[in-house]
Design a protein around this motif. Structure first.
Motif, PDB file in Angstrom:
ATOM      1  N   MET A 166      63.971 -32.841  14.402  1.00 33.96           N
ATOM      2  CA  MET A 166      65.190 -32.045  14.554  1.00 33.96           C
ATOM      3  C   MET A 166      65.269 -31.524  15.983  1.00 33.96           C
ATOM      4  N   ILE A 167      66.492 -31.573  16.544  1.00 36.36           N
ATOM      5  CA  ILE A 167      66.687 -31.164  17.935  1.00 36.36           C
ATOM      6  C   ILE A 167      67.406 -29.819  18.001  1.00 36.36           C
ATOM      7  N   ILE A 168      66.871 -28.911  18.801  1.00 37.81           N
ATOM      8  CA  ILE A 168      67.552 -27.643  19.069  1.00 37.81           C
ATOM      9  C   ILE A 168      68.623 -27.936  20.111  1.00 37.81           C
ATOM     10  N   THR A 169      69.864 -27.959  19.669  1.00 36.07           N
ATOM     11  CA  THR A 169      70.947 -28.412  20.540  1.00 36.07           C
ATOM     12  C   THR A 169      71.609 -27.295  21.340  1.00 36.07           C
ATOM     13  N   LYS A 170      71.457 -26.045  20.870  1.00 35.08           N
ATOM     14  CA  LYS A 170      72.136 -24.963  21.592  1.00 35.08           C
ATOM     15  C   LYS A 170      71.494 -23.619  21.283  1.00 35.08           C
ATOM     16  N   LEU A 171      71.364 -22.795  22.316  1.00 30.57           N
ATOM     17  CA  LEU A 171      70.943 -21.402  22.174  1.00 30.57           C
ATOM     18  C   LEU A 171      72.057 -20.546  22.757  1.00 30.57           C
ATOM     19  N   GLU A 172      72.700 -19.775  21.909  1.00 32.86           N
ATOM     20  CA  GLU A 172      73.880 -19.012  22.323  1.00 32.86           C
ATOM     21  C   GLU A 172      73.598 -17.513  22.255  1.00 32.86           C
ATOM     22  N   ARG A 173      73.561 -16.883  23.413  1.00 32.29           N
ATOM     23  CA  ARG A 173      73.318 -15.444  23.458  1.00 32.29           C
ATOM     24  C   ARG A 173      74.562 -14.696  22.981  1.00 32.29           C
ATOM     25  N   ILE A 174      74.367 -13.743  22.068  1.00 30.25           N
ATOM     26  CA  ILE A 174      75.475 -12.967  21.521  1.00 30.25           C
ATOM     27  C   ILE A 174      75.792 -11.813  22.465  1.00 30.25           C
ATOM     28  N   GLU A 175      77.037 -11.737  22.901  1.00 26.62           N
ATOM     29  CA  GLU A 175      77.446 -10.673  23.809  1.00 26.62           C
ATOM     30  C   GLU A 175      77.328  -9.320  23.113  1.00 26.62           C
ATOM     31  N   ASN A 176      76.680  -8.383  23.769  1.00 29.04           N
ATOM     32  CA  ASN A 176      76.424  -7.052  23.208  1.00 29.04           C
ATOM     33  C   ASN A 176      75.650  -7.130  21.889  1.00 29.04           C
ATOM     34  N   GLY A 177      74.846  -8.162  21.759  1.00 27.83           N
ATOM     35  CA  GLY A 177      74.086  -8.360  20.520  1.00 27.83           C
ATOM     36  C   GLY A 177      72.663  -7.865  20.593  1.00 27.83           C
ATOM     37  N   LYS A 178      72.355  -7.049  21.603  1.00 30.65           N
ATOM     38  CA  LYS A 178      71.023  -6.457  21.744  1.00 30.65           C
ATOM     39  C   LYS A 178      69.922  -7.522  21.743  1.00 30.65           C
ATOM     40  N   GLY A 179      70.168  -8.573  22.516  1.00 23.45           N
ATOM     41  CA  GLY A 179      69.148  -9.606  22.662  1.00 23.45           C
ATOM     42  C   GLY A 179      69.163 -10.683  21.602  1.00 23.45           C
ATOM     43  N   LYS A 180      70.154 -10.662  20.713  1.00 17.87           N
ATOM     44  CA  LYS A 180      70.219 -11.674  19.661  1.00 17.87           C
ATOM     45  C   LYS A 180      70.731 -13.000  20.221  1.00 17.87           C
ATOM     46  N   ILE A 181      70.158 -14.080  19.713  1.00 18.59           N
ATOM     47  CA  ILE A 181      70.526 -15.417  20.176  1.00 18.59           C
ATOM     48  C   ILE A 181      70.740 -16.325  18.969  1.00 18.59           C
ATOM     49  N   LYS A 182      71.891 -16.981  18.925  1.00 18.95           N
ATOM     50  CA  LYS A 182      72.177 -17.932  17.856  1.00 18.95           C
ATOM     51  C   LYS A 182      71.478 -19.254  18.148  1.00 18.95           C
ATOM     52  N   VAL A 183      70.809 -19.777  17.142  1.00 26.69           N
ATOM     53  CA  VAL A 183      70.080 -21.033  17.293  1.00 26.69           C
ATOM     54  C   VAL A 183      70.814 -22.138  16.533  1.00 26.69           C
ATOM     55  N   TYR A 184      71.133 -23.215  17.256  1.00 24.52           N
ATOM     56  CA  TYR A 184      71.809 -24.365  16.659  1.00 24.52           C
ATOM     57  C   TYR A 184      70.842 -25.545  16.622  1.00 24.52           C
ATOM     58  N   ILE A 185      70.772 -26.195  15.470  1.00 21.43           N
ATOM     59  CA  ILE A 185      69.924 -27.374  15.314  1.00 21.43           C
ATOM     60  C   ILE A 185      70.799 -28.543  14.880  1.00 21.43           C
ATOM     61  N   GLU A 186      70.707 -29.625  15.626  1.00 20.67           N
ATOM     62  CA  GLU A 186      71.548 -30.801  15.370  1.00 20.67           C
ATOM     63  C   GLU A 186      73.029 -30.419  15.344  1.00 20.67           C
ATOM     64  N   GLY A 187      73.405 -29.484  16.225  1.00 21.14           N
ATOM     65  CA  GLY A 187      74.799 -29.082  16.359  1.00 21.14           C
ATOM     66  C   GLY A 187      75.283 -28.074  15.339  1.00 21.14           C
ATOM     67  N   GLU A 188      74.419 -27.656  14.425  1.00 22.25           N
ATOM     68  CA  GLU A 188      74.821 -26.732  13.360  1.00 22.25           C
ATOM     69  C   GLU A 188      74.123 -25.384  13.529  1.00 22.25           C
ATOM     70  N   TYR A 189      74.920 -24.303  13.423  1.00 23.78           N
ATOM     71  CA  TYR A 189      74.343 -22.962  13.522  1.00 23.78           C
ATOM     72  C   TYR A 189      73.393 -22.723  12.358  1.00 23.78           C
ATOM     73  N   CYS A 190      72.185 -22.242  12.664  1.00 27.14           N
ATOM     74  CA  CYS A 190      71.167 -22.068  11.622  1.00 27.14           C
ATOM     75  C   CYS A 190      70.757 -20.621  11.399  1.00 27.14           C
ATOM     76  N   PHE A 191      70.467 -19.897  12.478  1.00 27.13           N
ATOM     77  CA  PHE A 191      70.029 -18.513  12.317  1.00 27.13           C
ATOM     78  C   PHE A 191      70.001 -17.812  13.668  1.00 27.13           C
ATOM     79  N   ILE A 192      69.666 -16.522  13.615  1.00 26.68           N
ATOM     80  CA  ILE A 192      69.585 -15.697  14.823  1.00 26.68           C
ATOM     81  C   ILE A 192      68.132 -15.330  15.100  1.00 26.68           C
ATOM     82  N   LEU A 193      67.746 -15.440  16.362  1.00 26.40           N
ATOM     83  CA  LEU A 193      66.426 -14.994  16.805  1.00 26.40           C
ATOM     84  C   LEU A 193      66.595 -14.101  18.033  1.00 26.40           C
ATOM     85  N   TYR A 194      65.498 -13.479  18.440  1.00 27.40           N
ATOM     86  CA  TYR A 194      65.490 -12.681  19.663  1.00 27.40           C
ATOM     87  C   TYR A 194      64.755 -13.457  20.754  1.00 27.40           C
ATOM     88  N   GLN A 195      64.918 -13.008  21.989  1.00 31.64           N
ATOM     89  CA  GLN A 195      64.277 -13.701  23.101  1.00 31.64           C
ATOM     90  C   GLN A 195      62.764 -13.771  22.917  1.00 31.64           C
TER      91      GLN A 195
END
Length: 201
Positions: free
Chosen positions: A1-30
């Protein structure tokens, strides 16, 4: 499985959306990305994914759900709405609900019964029923809660009238009509309204 995108959430206190194979999967921190060595366009094994999901993502979502329920009873639909706002996917929400329901942290019948118990002396049955429906509670739970908790509407309508006027005798016909219309819109039956407005409409 390929991590296709890491999207930082604006004003999300360090939260980052993790996309795998183009699909949003979950939120992690830095710090999670650093610990798990997650970067865009890199591979992640199923074992790594399950470890992150179960021990980090699902664990945090359960903690979030318990925090939401700590100070106020919620319906299942209200909890789902809160978890969506937190960034949970449908799969994650279902896993959280399985845990929450297993330990009876939420119970829509219990919520409806408590809601009716504390409002039955000031609101009509129809109004309470509508409010519970809007909260996503099933018709069966609402009906059972009413059967267990609700008596006649006499107390509720007397309370509602008293809030509008302490002395009905001083009201004009037009003023009584306005009160009657207001009570009817709130779900009280007209025959009951007329009874407590002293049949002077």
């Amino acid at each position: 499985m390929i991590i296709t995108k890491l999207e930082r959430i604006e004003n999300g206190k360090g939260k980052i959306k993790v996309y795998i194979e183009g699909e949003y999967c979950f939120i992690l921190y830095q710090k999670d990305l650093n610990n798990f060595r997650i970067e865009e366009n890199t591979d992640i094994t199923e074992t790594q994914y399950e470890d992150i999901y179960i021990n980090t993502v699902l664990r945090r979502a359960k903690q979030k759900a318990l925090a939401i329920l700590k100070y106020m009873d919620r319906t299942e639909q209200e909890l789902i709405t809160k978890l969506k706002q937190y960034g949970c996917t449908e799969t994650l929400i279902n896993d959280v609900l399985e845990y929450i329901n297993k330990y009876h942290y939420i119970d829509d019948y219990r919520y409806a019964a408590n809601y009716i118990r504390f409002r039955k002396n000031s609101k009509s049955k129809r109004q309470i029923s509508m409010e519970l429906s809007q909260k996503g509670i099933a018709k069966e739970d609402i009906e059972q809660a009413f059967a267990d908790e609700y008596d006649e509407e006499d107390t509720a309508i007397k309370t509602a009238i008293a809030k509008k006027c302490r002395n009905l005798d001083i009201l004009t016909y037009e003023e009584k009509q306005k009160i009657a219309a207001s009570l009817y819109r709130k779900g009280f039956k007209m025959d009951l309204i007329q009874k407590y407005l002293k049949h002077n409409l």
